[in-house]
Design a protein around this motif. Structure first.
Motif, PDB file in Angstrom:
ATOM      1  N   GLN A   1      -2.122   8.975  11.045  1.00  0.00           N
ATOM      2  CA  GLN A   1      -2.204  10.444  10.958  1.00  0.00           C
ATOM      3  C   GLN A   1      -2.865  11.014  12.218  1.00  0.00           C
ATOM      4  N   GLU A   2      -3.877  10.313  12.727  1.00  0.00           N
ATOM      5  CA  GLU A   2      -4.520  10.757  13.981  1.00  0.00           C
ATOM      6  C   GLU A   2      -3.505  10.799  15.113  1.00  0.00           C
ATOM      7  N   ARG A   3      -2.662   9.763  15.187  1.00  0.00           N
ATOM      8  CA  ARG A   3      -1.646   9.723  16.256  1.00  0.00           C
ATOM      9  C   ARG A   3      -0.633  10.852  16.089  1.00  0.00           C
ATOM     10  N   VAL A   4      -0.262  11.109  14.848  1.00  0.00           N
ATOM     11  CA  VAL A   4       0.685  12.202  14.565  1.00  0.00           C
ATOM     12  C   VAL A   4       0.075  13.538  14.998  1.00  0.00           C
ATOM     13  N   ASN A   5      -1.193  13.736  14.655  1.00  0.00           N
ATOM     14  CA  ASN A   5      -1.867  14.992  15.012  1.00  0.00           C
ATOM     15  C   ASN A   5      -2.014  15.124  16.526  1.00  0.00           C
ATOM     16  N   GLN A   6      -2.423  14.013  17.167  1.00  0.00           N
ATOM     17  CA  GLN A   6      -2.607  14.056  18.633  1.00  0.00           C
ATOM     18  C   GLN A   6      -1.309  14.417  19.345  1.00  0.00           C
ATOM     19  N   ASN A   7      -0.195  13.946  18.796  1.00  0.00           N
ATOM     20  CA  ASN A   7       1.112  14.215  19.416  1.00  0.00           C
ATOM     21  C   ASN A   7       1.760  15.492  18.881  1.00  0.00           C
ATOM     22  N   ASN A   8       1.015  16.178  18.012  1.00  0.00           N
ATOM     23  CA  ASN A   8       1.478  17.448  17.448  1.00  0.00           C
ATOM     24  C   ASN A   8       2.882  17.328  16.825  1.00  0.00           C
ATOM     25  N   ILE A   9       3.087  16.237  16.102  1.00  0.00           N
ATOM     26  CA  ILE A   9       4.397  15.997  15.471  1.00  0.00           C
ATOM     27  C   ILE A   9       4.396  16.662  14.092  1.00  0.00           C
ATOM     28  N   LYS A  10       5.351  17.542  13.884  1.00  0.00           N
ATOM     29  CA  LYS A  10       5.353  18.340  12.650  1.00  0.00           C
ATOM     30  C   LYS A  10       6.259  17.747  11.580  1.00  0.00           C
ATOM     31  N   ASN A  11       7.178  16.869  11.966  1.00  0.00           N
ATOM     32  CA  ASN A  11       8.186  16.412  10.989  1.00  0.00           C
ATOM     33  C   ASN A  11       7.892  15.030  10.413  1.00  0.00           C
ATOM     34  N   ILE A  12       6.598  14.635  10.452  1.00  0.00           N
ATOM     35  CA  ILE A  12       6.199  13.390   9.770  1.00  0.00           C
ATOM     36  C   ILE A  12       5.255  13.758   8.634  1.00  0.00           C
ATOM     37  N   TYR A  13       5.493  13.159   7.488  1.00  0.00           N
ATOM     38  CA  TYR A  13       4.569  13.306   6.360  1.00  0.00           C
ATOM     39  C   TYR A  13       4.118  11.903   5.952  1.00  0.00           C
ATOM     40  N   LEU A  14       2.818  11.657   6.048  1.00  0.00           N
ATOM     41  CA  LEU A  14       2.285  10.326   5.725  1.00  0.00           C
ATOM     42  C   LEU A  14       1.505  10.372   4.420  1.00  0.00           C
ATOM     43  N   THR A  15       1.594   9.292   3.702  1.00  0.00           N
ATOM     44  CA  THR A  15       0.790   9.187   2.497  1.00  0.00           C
ATOM     45  C   THR A  15       0.384   7.733   2.279  1.00  0.00           C
ATOM     46  N   HIS A  16      -0.565   7.562   1.371  1.00  0.00           N
ATOM     47  CA  HIS A  16      -1.139   6.239   1.128  1.00  0.00           C
ATOM     48  C   HIS A  16      -0.809   5.803  -0.297  1.00  0.00           C
ATOM     49  N   GLY A  17      -0.489   4.540  -0.486  1.00  0.00           N
ATOM     50  CA  GLY A  17      -0.238   4.026  -1.823  1.00  0.00           C
ATOM     51  C   GLY A  17       0.849   2.966  -1.821  1.00  0.00           C
ATOM     52  N   ASN A  18       1.353   2.690  -3.013  1.00  0.00           N
ATOM     53  CA  ASN A  18       2.400   1.678  -3.191  1.00  0.00           C
ATOM     54  C   ASN A  18       3.771   2.326  -2.948  1.00  0.00           C
ATOM     55  N   GLY A  19       4.503   1.804  -1.981  1.00  0.00           N
ATOM     56  CA  GLY A  19       5.789   2.382  -1.608  1.00  0.00           C
ATOM     57  C   GLY A  19       6.774   2.468  -2.755  1.00  0.00           C
ATOM     58  N   SER A  20       6.713   1.530  -3.658  1.00  0.00           N
ATOM     59  CA  SER A  20       7.637   1.495  -4.773  1.00  0.00           C
ATOM     60  C   SER A  20       7.373   2.675  -5.729  1.00  0.00           C
ATOM     61  N   VAL A  21       6.102   2.914  -6.029  1.00  0.00           N
ATOM     62  CA  VAL A  21       5.718   4.012  -6.922  1.00  0.00           C
ATOM     63  C   VAL A  21       6.031   5.347  -6.243  1.00  0.00           C
ATOM     64  N   CYS A  22       5.716   5.412  -4.972  1.00  0.00           N
ATOM     65  CA  CYS A  22       5.976   6.632  -4.188  1.00  0.00           C
ATOM     66  C   CYS A  22       7.466   6.968  -4.207  1.00  0.00           C
ATOM     67  N   LEU A  23       8.284   5.959  -3.972  1.00  0.00           N
ATOM     68  CA  LEU A  23       9.741   6.174  -3.958  1.00  0.00           C
ATOM     69  C   LEU A  23      10.220   6.741  -5.301  1.00  0.00           C
ATOM     70  N   ALA A  24       9.699   6.169  -6.375  1.00  0.00           N
ATOM     71  CA  ALA A  24      10.128   6.600  -7.716  1.00  0.00           C
ATOM     72  C   ALA A  24       9.673   8.019  -8.033  1.00  0.00           C
ATOM     73  N   GLU A  25       8.462   8.369  -7.606  1.00  0.00           N
ATOM     74  CA  GLU A  25       7.853   9.619  -8.079  1.00  0.00           C
ATOM     75  C   GLU A  25       8.007  10.795  -7.115  1.00  0.00           C
ATOM     76  N   MET A  26       8.042  10.510  -5.826  1.00  0.00           N
ATOM     77  CA  MET A  26       7.937  11.609  -4.853  1.00  0.00           C
ATOM     78  C   MET A  26       9.279  12.262  -4.512  1.00  0.00           C
ATOM     79  N   PHE A  27      10.354  11.493  -4.626  1.00  0.00           N
ATOM     80  CA  PHE A  27      11.638  11.991  -4.129  1.00  0.00           C
ATOM     81  C   PHE A  27      12.591  12.360  -5.262  1.00  0.00           C
TER      82      PHE A  27
END
Ligand SMILES: C[S@@+](CC[C@H](N)C(=O)[O-])C[C@H]1O[C@@H](n2cnc3c(N)ncnc32)[C@H](O)[C@@H]1O
Length: 203
Positions: A70-96
């Motif tokens: 996230q620090e690297r994303v902020n330093q590069n002022n990148i707006k089209n990345i969304y980062l999150t923390h957790g289990n990718g499998s649960v995230c895939l099922a619930e977030m999208f």
């Protein structure tokens, strides 16, 4: 900063809100890619810069890894990345939403070598069932590893699933694919195994 080598994804009980892509990235063009386990690799940054009108979502089970990225994303002022923390499998099922993802990237998932840790491996039939519902009709899954027994298991898992087939994308693997772990593999002269998978009969 020291980052733990492995974090058990199954001990991470975080749940996820549905993603509101437009509020995350106002110039959102309807395309979303998702990287599971970006680690310390620059792939997600490069991919977002190359595709600056689409949203790129990344998850890693290690919180410190996410904070550093996230620090690297902020330093590069990148707006089209969304980062999150957790289990990718649960995230895939619930977030999208269903049929919302264009590409899913899984590069060098942790092998969890011991038999008793087998359940911690990401790619299994339960995971593919979620992938199948979240991919768009022409969506793709890009997978790589340098661990031979894990590759065999990954390929067997996809092959045993009637919904998936291979998709030829040598351009991606030859000219685009570059991750930190892949660089380490090359330095150590280890073979990298890779493939792209897509849904059958969807073209
Ligand atoms: C070996 S590293 C590879 C990092 C990067 N993809 C690369 O190729 O350089 C594997 C990463 O996946 C993360 N990871 C493993 N299982 C995960 C899961 N179920 N959900 C989210 N992240 C996971 C680990 O924390 C680690 O950062």
């Amino acid at each position: 900063m020291r980052i733990r080598t492995h974090t058990n994804p199954l001990s991470c009980i975080k749940h996820f809100e549905k993603l509101d892509a437009v509020s995350v990235f106002s110039k959102f063009n309807g395309k979303i890619d998702f990287e599971v386990g970006f680690g310390q690799s620059s792939f997600i940054i490069n991919h977002a810069l190359e595709n600056n009108d689409q949203l790129v979502v990344g998850i890693d089970v290690r919180k410190k890894t996410v904070d550093l990225m996230q620090e690297r994303v902020n330093q590069n002022n990148i707006k089209n990345i969304y980062l999150t923390h957790g289990n990718g499998s649960v995230c895939l099922a619930e977030m999208f939403e269903n049929e919302s993802l264009d590409n899913i990237f899984i590069f060098h998932p942790d092998p969890w070598r011991k038999a008793r840790h087998h359940k911690r491996r990401l790619i299994n039939q339960d995971f593919l069932a979620i992938v199948q519902t979240k991919l768009k009709k022409d969506g793709k899954v890009y997978v790589s590893t340098d661990v031979d027994f894990l590759w065999l298991e990954i390929v067997q898992t996809f092959d045993a699933n009637a919904k998936f087939t291979r998709f030829e994308d040598s351009e991606f693997w030859t000219n685009y694919y570059q991750t930190r772990w892949n660089e380490i593999s090359k330095e150590k002269n280890r073979q990298t195994f890779f493939a792209t998978f897509c849904l059958k009969n969807k073209f």
